[in-house]
Design a protein around this motif. Structure first.
Motif, PDB file in Angstrom:
ATOM      1  N   TYR A  18       0.831  -1.205   0.000  1.00 30.43           N
ATOM      2  CA  TYR A  18       0.000   0.000   0.000  1.00 30.43           C
ATOM      3  C   TYR A  18       0.868   1.258   0.000  1.00 30.43           C
ATOM      4  O   TYR A  18       0.580   2.223  -0.719  1.00 30.43           O
ATOM      5  CB  TYR A  18      -0.914  -0.007   1.229  1.00 30.43           C
ATOM      6  N   ILE A  19       1.939   1.256   0.797  1.00 32.45           N
ATOM      7  CA  ILE A  19       2.862   2.407   0.798  1.00 32.45           C
ATOM      8  C   ILE A  19       3.463   2.603  -0.591  1.00 32.45           C
ATOM      9  O   ILE A  19       3.572   3.735  -1.083  1.00 32.45           O
ATOM     10  CB  ILE A  19       3.972   2.194   1.847  1.00 32.45           C
ATOM     11  N   LEU A  20       3.846   1.508  -1.231  1.00 33.17           N
ATOM     12  CA  LEU A  20       4.403   1.594  -2.583  1.00 33.17           C
ATOM     13  C   LEU A  20       3.387   2.199  -3.549  1.00 33.17           C
ATOM     14  O   LEU A  20       3.736   3.048  -4.386  1.00 33.17           O
ATOM     15  CB  LEU A  20       4.835   0.206  -3.050  1.00 33.17           C
ATOM     16  N   SER A  21       2.112   1.793  -3.435  1.00 30.47           N
ATOM     17  CA  SER A  21       1.086   2.329  -4.332  1.00 30.47           C
ATOM     18  C   SER A  21       0.882   3.827  -4.119  1.00 30.47           C
ATOM     19  O   SER A  21       0.688   4.583  -5.075  1.00 30.47           O
ATOM     20  CB  SER A  21      -0.234   1.579  -4.138  1.00 30.47           C
ATOM     21  N   LEU A  22       0.949   4.285  -2.857  1.00 32.34           N
ATOM     22  CA  LEU A  22       0.802   5.720  -2.564  1.00 32.34           C
ATOM     23  C   LEU A  22       1.986   6.515  -3.127  1.00 32.34           C
ATOM     24  O   LEU A  22       1.803   7.619  -3.658  1.00 32.34           O
ATOM     25  CB  LEU A  22       0.695   5.940  -1.055  1.00 32.34           C
ATOM     26  N   GLU A  26       1.690   9.474  -6.008  1.00 31.53           N
ATOM     27  CA  GLU A  26       2.186  10.848  -5.842  1.00 31.53           C
ATOM     28  C   GLU A  26       3.195  11.212  -6.914  1.00 31.53           C
ATOM     29  O   GLU A  26       3.194  12.324  -7.446  1.00 31.53           O
ATOM     30  CB  GLU A  26       2.788  11.019  -4.450  1.00 31.53           C
ATOM     31  N   LEU A  27       4.079  10.283  -7.241  1.00 32.67           N
ATOM     32  CA  LEU A  27       5.091  10.569  -8.261  1.00 32.67           C
ATOM     33  C   LEU A  27       4.493  10.728  -9.639  1.00 32.67           C
ATOM     34  O   LEU A  27       5.114  11.330 -10.536  1.00 32.67           O
ATOM     35  CB  LEU A  27       6.142   9.458  -8.275  1.00 32.67           C
ATOM     36  N   ALA A  28       3.280  10.210  -9.842  1.00 30.56           N
ATOM     37  CA  ALA A  28       2.605  10.366 -11.134  1.00 30.56           C
ATOM     38  C   ALA A  28       2.048  11.776 -11.314  1.00 30.56           C
ATOM     39  O   ALA A  28       1.684  12.162 -12.429  1.00 30.56           O
ATOM     40  CB  ALA A  28       1.482   9.342 -11.266  1.00 30.56           C
ATOM     41  N   LYS A  29       1.988  12.550 -10.243  1.00 30.16           N
ATOM     42  CA  LYS A  29       1.479  13.921 -10.311  1.00 30.16           C
ATOM     43  C   LYS A  29       2.582  14.877 -10.761  1.00 30.16           C
ATOM     44  O   LYS A  29       3.769  14.572 -10.647  1.00 30.16           O
ATOM     45  CB  LYS A  29       0.959  14.352  -8.938  1.00 30.16           C
ATOM     46  N   PRO A  30       2.204  16.057 -11.249  1.00 33.72           N
ATOM     47  CA  PRO A  30       3.220  17.082 -11.540  1.00 33.72           C
ATOM     48  C   PRO A  30       3.971  17.438 -10.262  1.00 33.72           C
ATOM     49  O   PRO A  30       3.393  17.383  -9.167  1.00 33.72           O
ATOM     50  CB  PRO A  30       2.403  18.266 -12.059  1.00 33.72           C
ATOM     51  N   PRO A  31       5.237  17.814 -10.340  1.00 31.09           N
ATOM     52  CA  PRO A  31       6.029  18.103  -9.136  1.00 31.09           C
ATOM     53  C   PRO A  31       5.364  19.091  -8.183  1.00 31.09           C
ATOM     54  O   PRO A  31       5.450  18.925  -6.966  1.00 31.09           O
ATOM     55  CB  PRO A  31       7.335  18.651  -9.703  1.00 31.09           C
TER      56      PRO A  31
END
Length: 481
Positions: A18-22, A26-31
């Motif tokens: 679950y931590i990995l999925s979160l 987040e990294l898929a979002k713009p910085p």
């Protein structure tokens, strides 16, 4: 807030998944839209003081921007019930490694399952060195005291602390119920304002200490690197001096260790101090030291030989100068004294003597001393040859003058003068053969040069023949009128 309500994987492995999925989300979002950190809470934790901001515990920027994970330890080692992790590709790789650990290390006994897997992964250089930092447990992972009472134990809850964690306790639900009831009362003695808590001073002192440690770490890296560089230089120098006396296998190993340490230093020099593999430098340095150990006995013998050659050269050169200066002071001839060359040799002797006296045998510069010895030997040998030739020429000229004088007198006088000439010539030749050491080789050279200097009739190529003008009483030719 994100809450894991359903299992993703079997048993406790849903947590790292679950931590990995979160993190990936987040990294898929713009910085600019990403969260910078995630704070994980196990379900058996109770927030006691909401006035404490989570940002208080995060590593200060820019000094600690390289830190991506903050952890705490208890008496069993790592406890991952509560921890902050930075939203970063490094964190993705970390939790991917945790999830895959049982598959790649199936024989390893994971006593605390995902927690043990995380602890083992953090021992890997890629994840543990510099990227992970251990913080005081009480800050955000405190355990309960007895009967809702605070204690002075460094791992137990105190008034004003952020939370309490019920890890591995008996009657967990009963104990949690008591603390939840206390938390819901919102008592001011427990919900202390941040500025009145002990956190600000503790956090400030903690990071100040870490800055001092970082400074010390940089100094240690520099020191260890310099030690390694010095060892490389000494090893290369020693291999050049005594490597040819080593066994081929031993020499190859030593040369390989030199190149290996050079490569380690080249790799580590590109890293920040916190990321440098100090252990790797230490191991490579020790390996090179062990590989060059056979050279120590060899170099000791070479140093002794060099010292012997140096003192022999000093003695021989000194004897040479004594012989030359003694001859010059006792000679009535016009022999050239070679003051400049003598002074140069004396300077070389003094420099070499001072170098030998000021240097311990173990630190002897073998190549440097050998070079000076060869320079000194060449200098006094060259001077010896020049002086010998001058003495032989002097003796030959003297003998020729006596022979010419005798031939001008004629009769019995000529015969007597001839005998005297031979006697005088022989005496002068003998005197002229007093060289630096009286070697047989030099005596042979004396005889050879004398033969070349005089002809069978007692004259020389550079002197007047019997038809030359008669000599004056002082032995100089008379001028013709």
């Amino acid at each position: 807030m994100n809450i894991l309500r359903q299992d993703i994987l079997n048993n406790v492995w849903s947590k790292p998944a679950y931590i990995l999925s979160l993190l990936l989300r987040e990294l898929a979002k713009p910085p600019g839209e990403r969260l910078e950190w995630l704070l994980w809470f196990d379900a058996d934790t109770v927030i006691m003081n909401p006035n404490i901001p989570i940002e208080l515990f995060l590593p200060p920027s820019p000094d600690f921007d390289h830190v991506h994970l903050l952890v705490t330890h208890d008496w069993n080692g790592l406890n991952n019930g509560v921890f902050p992790v930075r939203v970063h590709p490094w964190s993705v790789e970390l939790f991917a490694a945790v999830l895959s650990f049982p598959n790649y290390s199936p024989s390893y006994e994971l006593v605390f399952r995902d927690q043990s897997a995380l602890e083992q992964v953090l021992k890997m250089p890629k994840f543990g060195r510099g990227r992970t930092l251990k913080l005081p447990q009480r800050w955000f992972n405190a355990y309960q005291g007895k009967d809702l009472k605070e204690t002075s134990e460094p791992f137990e809850m105190r008034r004003g602390d952020l939370l309490v964690h019920f890890a591995g306790v008996g009657e967990r639900m009963k104990r949690m119920a008591m603390w939840m009831e206390r938390a819901e009362q919102r008592l001011p003695e427990w919900e202390i304002d941040l500025k009145y808590s002990s956190y600000p001073s503790e956090v400030r002192e903690f990071w100040d200490e870490k800055r001092v440690e970082m400074k010390a770490l940089k100094a240690t890296v520099i020191e260890n690197s310099n030690v390694a560089k010095t060892l490389i230089e000494h090893s290369e120098s020693e291999l050049n001096v005594g490597g040819d006396r080593m066994e081929d296998k031993e020499r190859k190993i030593a040369e390989d260790r030199v190149r290996g340490l050079e490569q380690v230093l080249k790799t580590e020099s590109k890293k920040e101090a916190w990321a440098v593999d100090l252990e790797g430098i230490t191991i490579a340095t020790a390996q090179l030291s062990d590989a060059t150990a056979p050279l120590r006995d060899i170099l000791s013998k070479i140093r002794k030989e060099t010292l012997k050659d140096a003192y022999t050269a000093i003695f021989d050169a000194t004897q040479c100068l004594i012989g030359i200066t003694s001859h010059n002071s006792n000679s009535d001839s016009n022999t050239i004294h070679h003051e400049q060359q003598i002074e140069e040799i004396e300077d070389k002797i003094e420099r070499l003597r001072e170098k030998l006296q000021s240097t311990q045998e173990d630190n002897l510069d073998v190549k440097g001393v050998t070079g000076e010895v060869l320079d000194l030997v060449k200098a006094y040998k060259d001077l010896e040859i020049v002086v010998q030739r001058e003495r032989f020429q002097e003796a030959a000229i003297s003998a020729a003058h006596i022979a010419i004088s005798g031939s001008q007198g004629g009769g019995n006088t000529d015969e007597g003068n001839g005998d005297d000439g031979e006697s005088g010539g022989g005496s002068e030749s003998q005197n002229g053969s007093e060289d630096c050491g009286g070697d047989d080789q030099d005596q042979d050279e004396s005889n050879h040069d004398e033969e070349n200097a005089t002809n069978n009739d007692g004259s020389t190529d550079d002197l007047p023949s019997h038809s030359s003008p008669p000599l004056s009483e002082k032995g100089h030719p008379r001028r013709s009128k």
